[in-house]
Design an enzyme around this catalytic site. Structure first.
Site, PDB file in Angstrom:
ATOM      1  N   ASN A 112       0.632  -1.279   0.155  1.00  0.00           N
ATOM      2  CA  ASN A 112      -0.125   0.029  -0.141  1.00  0.00           C
ATOM      3  C   ASN A 112       0.755   1.294  -0.138  1.00  0.00           C
ATOM      4  OD1 ASN A 112      -1.490   2.243   1.116  1.00  0.00           O
ATOM      5  ND2 ASN A 112      -3.264   0.787   1.440  1.00  0.00           N
TER       6      ASN A 112
ATOM      7  N   HIS B  10       0.997   6.206   1.622  1.00  0.00           N
ATOM      8  CA  HIS B  10       1.525   7.246   2.399  1.00  0.00           C
ATOM      9  C   HIS B  10       2.900   7.991   1.539  1.00  0.00           C
ATOM     10  CE1 HIS B  10      -0.479   6.213   5.788  1.00  0.00           C
ATOM     11  NE2 HIS B  10       0.253   5.084   6.262  1.00  0.00           N
TER      12      HIS B  10
ATOM     13  N   HIS C 131      -5.713   3.350  -1.721  1.00  0.00           N
ATOM     14  CA  HIS C 131      -6.998   3.904  -1.509  1.00  0.00           C
ATOM     15  C   HIS C 131      -7.394   5.133  -1.763  1.00  0.00           C
ATOM     16  CE1 HIS C 131      -9.887   3.666   2.573  1.00  0.00           C
ATOM     17  NE2 HIS C 131     -10.434   3.894   1.305  1.00  0.00           N
TER      18      HIS C 131
ATOM     19  N   ARG D 272      -9.755   7.690  -1.238  1.00  0.00           N
ATOM     20  CA  ARG D 272     -10.446   8.061  -0.154  1.00  0.00           C
ATOM     21  C   ARG D 272     -11.568   9.030  -0.598  1.00  0.00           C
ATOM     22  NH1 ARG D 272     -10.570   7.606   5.070  1.00  0.00           N
ATOM     23  NH2 ARG D 272      -9.075   5.857   5.818  1.00  0.00           N
TER      24      ARG D 272
ATOM     25  N   ARG E  36      -7.221  12.376   0.698  1.00  0.00           N
ATOM     26  CA  ARG E  36      -6.402  12.929   1.475  1.00  0.00           C
ATOM     27  C   ARG E  36      -4.811  12.658   1.173  1.00  0.00           C
ATOM     28  NH1 ARG E  36      -7.363   9.552   7.206  1.00  0.00           N
ATOM     29  NH2 ARG E  36      -9.519  10.283   6.717  1.00  0.00           N
TER      30      ARG E  36
ATOM     31  N   GLU F  25      -8.566   0.164  -3.040  1.00  0.00           N
ATOM     32  CA  GLU F  25      -9.269   0.032  -1.882  1.00  0.00           C
ATOM     33  C   GLU F  25     -10.352   1.246  -1.986  1.00  0.00           C
ATOM     34  OE1 GLU F  25      -6.704   0.557   1.307  1.00  0.00           O
ATOM     35  OE2 GLU F  25      -5.803  -1.329   1.213  1.00  0.00           O
TER      36      GLU F  25
ATOM     37  N   THR G  51      -8.177   2.885   7.893  1.00  0.00           N
ATOM     38  CA  THR G  51      -9.553   2.077   8.089  1.00  0.00           C
ATOM     39  C   THR G  51      -9.798   1.468   9.359  1.00  0.00           C
ATOM     40  OG1 THR G  51      -9.195   1.806   5.683  1.00  0.00           O
ATOM     41  CG2 THR G  51     -10.947   0.488   6.676  1.00  0.00           C
TER      42      THR G  51
ATOM     43  N   GLU H 199     -10.945  -9.987   2.484  1.00  0.00           N
ATOM     44  CA  GLU H 199      -9.645  -9.423   2.937  1.00  0.00           C
ATOM     45  C   GLU H 199     -10.000  -9.591   4.582  1.00  0.00           C
ATOM     46  OE1 GLU H 199      -7.187  -6.431   1.270  1.00  0.00           O
ATOM     47  OE2 GLU H 199      -6.463  -5.980   3.360  1.00  0.00           O
TER      48      GLU H 199
ATOM     49  N   HIS I 156      -3.835  -5.137   7.441  1.00  0.00           N
ATOM     50  CA  HIS I 156      -3.796  -4.263   8.306  1.00  0.00           C
ATOM     51  C   HIS I 156      -3.112  -4.493   9.576  1.00  0.00           C
ATOM     52  CE1 HIS I 156      -5.648  -0.410  10.090  1.00  0.00           C
ATOM     53  NE2 HIS I 156      -5.965  -0.102   9.018  1.00  0.00           N
TER      54      HIS I 156
HETATM   55  N1  PXP Z   1      -5.925  -3.487   3.934  1.00  0.00           N
HETATM   56  C1  PXP Z   1      -6.963  -2.702   3.568  1.00  0.00           C
HETATM   57  C2  PXP Z   1      -8.047  -2.773   3.382  1.00  0.00           C
HETATM   58  C3  PXP Z   1      -6.402  -1.264   4.286  1.00  0.00           C
HETATM   59  O1  PXP Z   1      -7.614  -0.459   4.585  1.00  0.00           O
HETATM   60  C4  PXP Z   1      -5.285  -0.905   4.660  1.00  0.00           C
HETATM   61  C5  PXP Z   1      -5.011   0.479   5.194  1.00  0.00           C
HETATM   62  O2  PXP Z   1      -5.217   1.451   4.167  1.00  0.00           O
HETATM   63  C6  PXP Z   1      -4.203  -1.848   4.735  1.00  0.00           C
HETATM   64  C7  PXP Z   1      -4.603  -3.090   4.001  1.00  0.00           C
HETATM   65  C8  PXP Z   1      -2.934  -1.659   4.897  1.00  0.00           C
HETATM   66  O3  PXP Z   1      -2.652  -1.173   6.586  1.00  0.00           O
HETATM   67  P1  PXP Z   1      -1.341  -1.010   6.992  1.00  0.00           P
HETATM   68  O4  PXP Z   1      -0.818   0.457   6.517  1.00  0.00           O
HETATM   69  O5  PXP Z   1      -1.729  -1.038   8.796  1.00  0.00           O
HETATM   70  O6  PXP Z   1      -0.339  -2.040   6.653  1.00  0.00           O
END
Ligand code: PXP
Length: 257
Positions: A24, A27, A60, A62, A66, A87, A118, A168, A208
Site C-alpha cells: 500500500n 503514504h 486507497h 478516499r 487525503r 481500496e 480504516t 480480506e 492491516h
Molecule cells: N488493507 C486494507 C483494506 C486497508 O484499508 C489498509 C490500510 O489502508 C491496509 C490493508 C494496510 O494497512 P497497514 O497500513 O496497517 O499495513
C-alpha cells in the site's frame, strides 16, 4: 497490461504456491501532499516496489482524497506495469471511477471521514443488498471484488451472498493483541475464518497492522493467498529505502507455502 481478470486467472490465484504481497503506497502520496508538488511520486514508488518483488500495488482512493488522487489512480492503472488493488468505499462516485479505470481488484472498505486509517471491517451483513448491486457494477467491468471484513462467519456468509470473489480479513485486532503478547485467540479466529471462506470458494486475503514482527503467524494461516501491507513497509523505507523494505517483507513471506 490488462487489469481485468478472467475466471482462469482467478483459478490460478487459488493454486498460487506463494503468498502475494500487495504494497500500500498511500503514504508516499501523503508525503507528497504535505508539501504540494510532485515528490515523492507514487508511480515511481510503485515501480520500486515491483522491482523489489511485490506482486501488486494497493492504493486507497478516499472520498476526501487525503493521499491518492484521481490522477494518481489513472496514471497507475494506465502504466499497466503492475496489478492495482483499489481500496474504496462502496459509494456511487468511487464506483464510477473504478469502472472507468478498471483496476485488477477493488477491495471494498468502510470509510469514516475522521478516521486516521480504516477502522474495523465492512459490515457486509448489514449492507448486503446494496453491496450486491454495487459489486455487480464492478464485476461487469471485469474487476475482481474483495470485501474487507472481520473474521466472522456471519460476515463471510454475507460476502458470499453479495457475489464477492474474495475477502480480506482485517488483521488490525490481531496486530494489537500481538503487541500485548496475547494473540492466540485472535489468531485462531482468523484461522477458522480463513478455512471457512476458502471452503465456500472465496479467495482469502488479509491485511492491516501487519509488520516485520507479527506477519509470520498470518503467513502460516492456511489458505491466505495475499497480504496487503502499507504502514510498516513505508516506515522502514524511511531508514533503509523502499526497495530493501519491500524485499525484506517479501523474503519473510517466501518462507511460507
Ligand atoms: N488493507 C486494507 C483494506 C486497508 O484499508 C489498509 C490500510 O489502508 C491496509 C490493508 C494496510 O494497512 P497497514 O497500513 O496497517 O499495513
Amino acid at each position: 497490461m490488462k487489469q481485468s481478470k478472467t475466471k482462469n486467472d482467478i483459478k490460478e490465484d487459488k493454486t498460487a504456491r506463494y503468498i502475494r504481497l500487495g504494497v500500500n503506497i498511500d503514504h508516499t502520496a501523503t508525503l507528497r501532499n504535505a508539501r504540494g508538488g510532485f515528490e515523492p511520486d507514487p508511480l515511481q514508488a510503485a515501480f520500486v516496489c515491483r522491482d523489489a518483488g511485490c506482486d501488486q500495488i494497493t492504493v486507497h482512493l478516499r472520498e476526501d482524497r487525503r493521499h491518492i488522487t484521481d490522477r494518481d489512480l489513472e496514471i497507475l492503472t494506465r502504466a499497466g506495469a503492475f496489478p492495482i488493488n483499489l481500496e474504496m468505499a462502496a459509494v456511487d462516485e468511487i464506483i464510477k471511477i473504478a469502472v472507468k479505470n478498471k483496476p485488477y481488484m477493488a477491495t471494498l472498505v468502510p470509510e469514516r471521514r475522521a478516521e486516521r486509517t480504516t477502522e474495523g471491517g465492512l459490515d457486509a451483513h448489514a449492507s448486503r443488498k446494496t453491496l450486491k448491486t454495487q459489486i455487480k457494477k464492478l464485476k461487469d467491468a471485469g474487476i475482481l471484488v474483495s470485501l474487507f471484513i472481520e473474521a466472522e462467519k456471519k460476515q463471510i456468509e454475507a460476502s458470499l451472498e453479495t457475489g464477492a470473489d474474495a475477502i480480506e480479513i482485517h488483521t488490525g485486532r490481531y496486530a494489537e493483541c500481538f503487541n500485548r503478547n496475547d494473540f492466540a485467540a485472535e489468531l485462531a479466529r482468523i484461522e477458522k475464518a480463513s478455512e471457512f471462506a476458502h471452503c465456500e470458494g472465496l479467495l482469502v486475503n488479509a491485511g492491516h497492522g501487519l509488520n516485520y514482527f507479527n506477519v509470520r503467524n498470518i503467513c502460516a494461516v492456511k489458505h491466505i493467498q495475499e497480504l496487503n501491507i502499507g504502514h510498516s513497509i513505508i516506515s522502514r523505507s524511511v531508514f533503509y529505502g523502499l526497495h530493501e523494505a519491500v524485499a525484506s517483507m517479501k523474503s519473510i513471506m517466501l518462507e511460507f507455502k
